[in-house]
Design a protein around this motif. Structure first.
Motif, PDB file in Angstrom:
ATOM      1  N   ILE A  25       0.585  -6.173   5.654  1.00 19.43           N
ATOM      2  CA  ILE A  25      -0.834  -6.069   5.287  1.00 19.43           C
ATOM      3  C   ILE A  25      -1.019  -5.076   4.154  1.00 19.43           C
ATOM      4  O   ILE A  25      -1.750  -5.329   3.189  1.00 19.43           O
ATOM      5  CB  ILE A  25      -1.670  -5.656   6.520  1.00 19.43           C
ATOM      6  N   GLY A  26      -0.344  -3.924   4.244  1.00 20.81           N
ATOM      7  CA  GLY A  26      -0.467  -2.908   3.206  1.00 20.81           C
ATOM      8  C   GLY A  26       0.034  -3.369   1.857  1.00 20.81           C
ATOM      9  O   GLY A  26      -0.526  -3.008   0.811  1.00 20.81           O
ATOM     10  N   LEU A  27       1.086  -4.183   1.858  1.00 22.43           N
ATOM     11  CA  LEU A  27       1.676  -4.650   0.600  1.00 22.43           C
ATOM     12  C   LEU A  27       0.767  -5.611  -0.165  1.00 22.43           C
ATOM     13  O   LEU A  27       1.006  -5.875  -1.344  1.00 22.43           O
ATOM     14  CB  LEU A  27       3.016  -5.338   0.886  1.00 22.43           C
ATOM     15  N   LYS A  28      -0.263  -6.112   0.484  1.00 24.38           N
ATOM     16  CA  LYS A  28      -1.199  -6.993  -0.212  1.00 24.38           C
ATOM     17  C   LYS A  28      -2.015  -6.240  -1.259  1.00 24.38           C
ATOM     18  O   LYS A  28      -2.529  -6.835  -2.202  1.00 24.38           O
ATOM     19  CB  LYS A  28      -2.145  -7.655   0.796  1.00 24.38           C
ATOM     20  N   GLY A  29      -2.124  -4.907  -1.086  1.00 25.74           N
ATOM     21  CA  GLY A  29      -2.923  -4.136  -2.039  1.00 25.74           C
ATOM     22  C   GLY A  29      -2.172  -3.013  -2.723  1.00 25.74           C
ATOM     23  O   GLY A  29      -2.707  -2.386  -3.646  1.00 25.74           O
ATOM     24  N   ILE A  30      -0.923  -2.748  -2.281  1.00 24.71           N
ATOM     25  CA  ILE A  30      -0.156  -1.633  -2.844  1.00 24.71           C
ATOM     26  C   ILE A  30       1.265  -2.103  -3.150  1.00 24.71           C
ATOM     27  O   ILE A  30       1.914  -2.705  -2.288  1.00 24.71           O
ATOM     28  CB  ILE A  30      -0.073  -0.446  -1.856  1.00 24.71           C
ATOM     29  N   PRO A  31       1.784  -1.832  -4.361  1.00 22.80           N
ATOM     30  CA  PRO A  31       3.177  -2.183  -4.664  1.00 22.80           C
ATOM     31  C   PRO A  31       4.127  -1.435  -3.728  1.00 22.80           C
ATOM     32  O   PRO A  31       3.822  -0.322  -3.282  1.00 22.80           O
ATOM     33  CB  PRO A  31       3.354  -1.723  -6.121  1.00 22.80           C
ATOM     34  N   PRO A  32       5.287  -2.007  -3.413  1.00 21.85           N
ATOM     35  CA  PRO A  32       6.170  -1.448  -2.381  1.00 21.85           C
ATOM     36  C   PRO A  32       6.653  -0.022  -2.636  1.00 21.85           C
ATOM     37  O   PRO A  32       6.668   0.806  -1.715  1.00 21.85           O
ATOM     38  CB  PRO A  32       7.346  -2.428  -2.352  1.00 21.85           C
ATOM     39  N   LEU A  33       7.066   0.293  -3.856  1.00 25.72           N
ATOM     40  CA  LEU A  33       7.602   1.629  -4.129  1.00 25.72           C
ATOM     41  C   LEU A  33       6.496   2.676  -4.144  1.00 25.72           C
ATOM     42  O   LEU A  33       6.689   3.808  -3.690  1.00 25.72           O
ATOM     43  CB  LEU A  33       8.365   1.626  -5.457  1.00 25.72           C
ATOM     44  N   LEU A  34       5.333   2.292  -4.639  1.00 23.98           N
ATOM     45  CA  LEU A  34       4.187   3.208  -4.588  1.00 23.98           C
ATOM     46  C   LEU A  34       3.793   3.460  -3.138  1.00 23.98           C
ATOM     47  O   LEU A  34       3.465   4.590  -2.764  1.00 23.98           O
ATOM     48  CB  LEU A  34       3.001   2.616  -5.354  1.00 23.98           C
ATOM     49  N   MET A  35       3.847   2.415  -2.308  1.00 21.87           N
ATOM     50  CA  MET A  35       3.500   2.577  -0.895  1.00 21.87           C
ATOM     51  C   MET A  35       4.457   3.548  -0.212  1.00 21.87           C
ATOM     52  O   MET A  35       4.056   4.348   0.634  1.00 21.87           O
ATOM     53  CB  MET A  35       3.518   1.227  -0.179  1.00 21.87           C
ATOM     54  N   GLY A  36       5.739   3.504  -0.603  1.00 17.04           N
ATOM     55  CA  GLY A  36       6.700   4.451  -0.046  1.00 17.04           C
ATOM     56  C   GLY A  36       6.355   5.882  -0.402  1.00 17.04           C
ATOM     57  O   GLY A  36       6.393   6.778   0.453  1.00 17.04           O
ATOM     58  N   GLY A  37       6.004   6.112  -1.668  1.00 14.25           N
ATOM     59  CA  GLY A  37       5.639   7.467  -2.089  1.00 14.25           C
ATOM     60  C   GLY A  37       4.398   7.978  -1.391  1.00 14.25           C
ATOM     61  O   GLY A  37       4.345   9.142  -0.964  1.00 14.25           O
ATOM     62  N   LEU A  38       3.394   7.123  -1.248  1.00 16.60           N
ATOM     63  CA  LEU A  38       2.154   7.524  -0.579  1.00 16.60           C
ATOM     64  C   LEU A  38       2.387   7.773   0.903  1.00 16.60           C
ATOM     65  O   LEU A  38       1.848   8.725   1.477  1.00 16.60           O
ATOM     66  CB  LEU A  38       1.089   6.440  -0.766  1.00 16.60           C
ATOM     67  N   ARG A  39       3.211   6.923   1.516  1.00 19.77           N
ATOM     68  CA  ARG A  39       3.499   7.083   2.948  1.00 19.77           C
ATOM     69  C   ARG A  39       4.119   8.440   3.234  1.00 19.77           C
ATOM     70  O   ARG A  39       3.673   9.176   4.128  1.00 19.77           O
ATOM     71  CB  ARG A  39       4.442   5.981   3.416  1.00 19.77           C
ATOM     72  N   PHE A  40       5.165   8.807   2.491  1.00 18.55           N
ATOM     73  CA  PHE A  40       5.861  10.055   2.784  1.00 18.55           C
ATOM     74  C   PHE A  40       5.079  11.277   2.318  1.00 18.55           C
ATOM     75  O   PHE A  40       5.275  12.373   2.850  1.00 18.55           O
ATOM     76  CB  PHE A  40       7.273  10.022   2.199  1.00 18.55           C
ATOM     77  N   SER A  41       4.162  11.088   1.374  1.00 16.68           N
ATOM     78  CA  SER A  41       3.258  12.181   1.013  1.00 16.68           C
ATOM     79  C   SER A  41       2.363  12.528   2.189  1.00 16.68           C
ATOM     80  O   SER A  41       2.134  13.710   2.496  1.00 16.68           O
ATOM     81  CB  SER A  41       2.397  11.786  -0.198  1.00 16.68           C
TER      82      SER A  41
END
Length: 300
Positions: A25-41
């Protein structure tokens, strides 16, 4: 295992099993590598200001984070953005158990039992069958690159497990929180290089509520809460009692992907999935089943 332990285990399995649908669901609005950075932030900040740093050498901490956090989720998020279904990802990722056994044998000299080797063979055949069927099936959305990247994610997770074994006993929440600092900059750098400044800016400016909730779930529910509860189980119960519970994660993953995302498996995919699960079961319980059979023979 007390009812409280059982309830804790059930919560962890549900959190981790639903994790894959949330990622999709999250990948529908956020690119995968950016999502990784935001998640661990979100994992690292603000938790590191309230949780003491683990008594772990920086070299081991960084290596652990680069494998189990950066490597695993860079591969997994990219795989799912390139066509790997959530349910199948939850199953294929469990091949980390076999990578872990193999790497531990090479690094620590751990002895491989016959049940480990048989389980690896069965699961490998199941993965080959599942991958071949899924990729060549007419109308399937499974891609070869998505399948292979998920296997890379499993190998990264297994490498992190070996590093974790080198680290030894430590506070789980502290290790998770502080190690989350390490992959943040690499994730953002990779996102800038591969996904581009425009895609990053667009995703941040047009962040949808489902994407924001997905990030919150991945950071707080699946990571901080999930790993903390898991650590408590490991400290309260023998490892051989707790570890097999992860076999329920792909069951939840496949079920929730079917219910929420409509990812129904074909008959042949179900056969492949059952073969993989059979290999996992033999790997975990094979020796116990063999000993039980021998006891029955010895005492008819």
């Amino acid at each position: 295992m007390t009812p409280r332990h059982l309830m804790t285990a059930l919560i962890v399995v549900l959190l981790w099993g639903m994790n894959f649908v949330v990622i999709k669901i999250g990948l529908k609005g956020i690119p995968p590598l950016l999502m990784g950075g935001l998640r661990f932030s979100l994992v690292a900040i603000p938790s590191i200001f309230f949780i003491p740093r683990p008594t772990v050498p920086w070299k081991l901490l960084v290596t652990y984070a680069l494998t189990i956090s950066l490597g695993q989720f860079a591969f997994l998020f990219s795989a799912m953005s390139l066509g790997m279904p959530a349910g199948l990802a939850s199953l294929v990722l469990q091949s980390q158990a076999f990578f872990t056994v193999g790497l531990s044998a090479m690094v620590f000299g751990d002895r491989l039992r016959t049940s480990n080797l048989i389980g690896m063979l069965i699961a490998s055949l199941g993965l080959a069958l599942l991958g071949s069927i899924s990729i060549h099936q007419t109308g399937s959305h499974v891609t070869l690159i998505g399948f292979l990247l998920t296997l890379c994610a499993a190998a990264s997770w297994a490498t992190g497990n070996v590093i974790n074994k080198k680290i030894g006993p430590t506070a789980v929440l502290s290790l998770v929180s502080w190690s989350a600092l390490v992959p943040i900059l690499p994730f953002f750098a990779l996102s800038f290089y591969f996904e581009g400044e425009d895609a990053i800016a667009f995703s941040l400016r047009h962040m949808t509520l489902p994407s924001a909730l997905s990030l919150a779930y991945l950071a707080f529910a699946a990571t901080l809460i999930g790993y903390t509860l898991w650590g408590k189980l490991l400290s309260a119960l023998p490892t051989h009692t707790v570890a097999p519970l992860t076999l329920l994660v792909p069951v939840v993953g496949l079920t929730t992907a079917w219910v929420i995302l409509g990812e129904a498996l074909t008959f042949l995919q179900v056969i492949g999935a059952m073969v993989v699960m059979g290999g996992l079961l033999v790997n975990v319980f094979g020796l116990k089943l063999w000993n039980a059979m021998m006891n029955i023979k010895a005492h008819p």
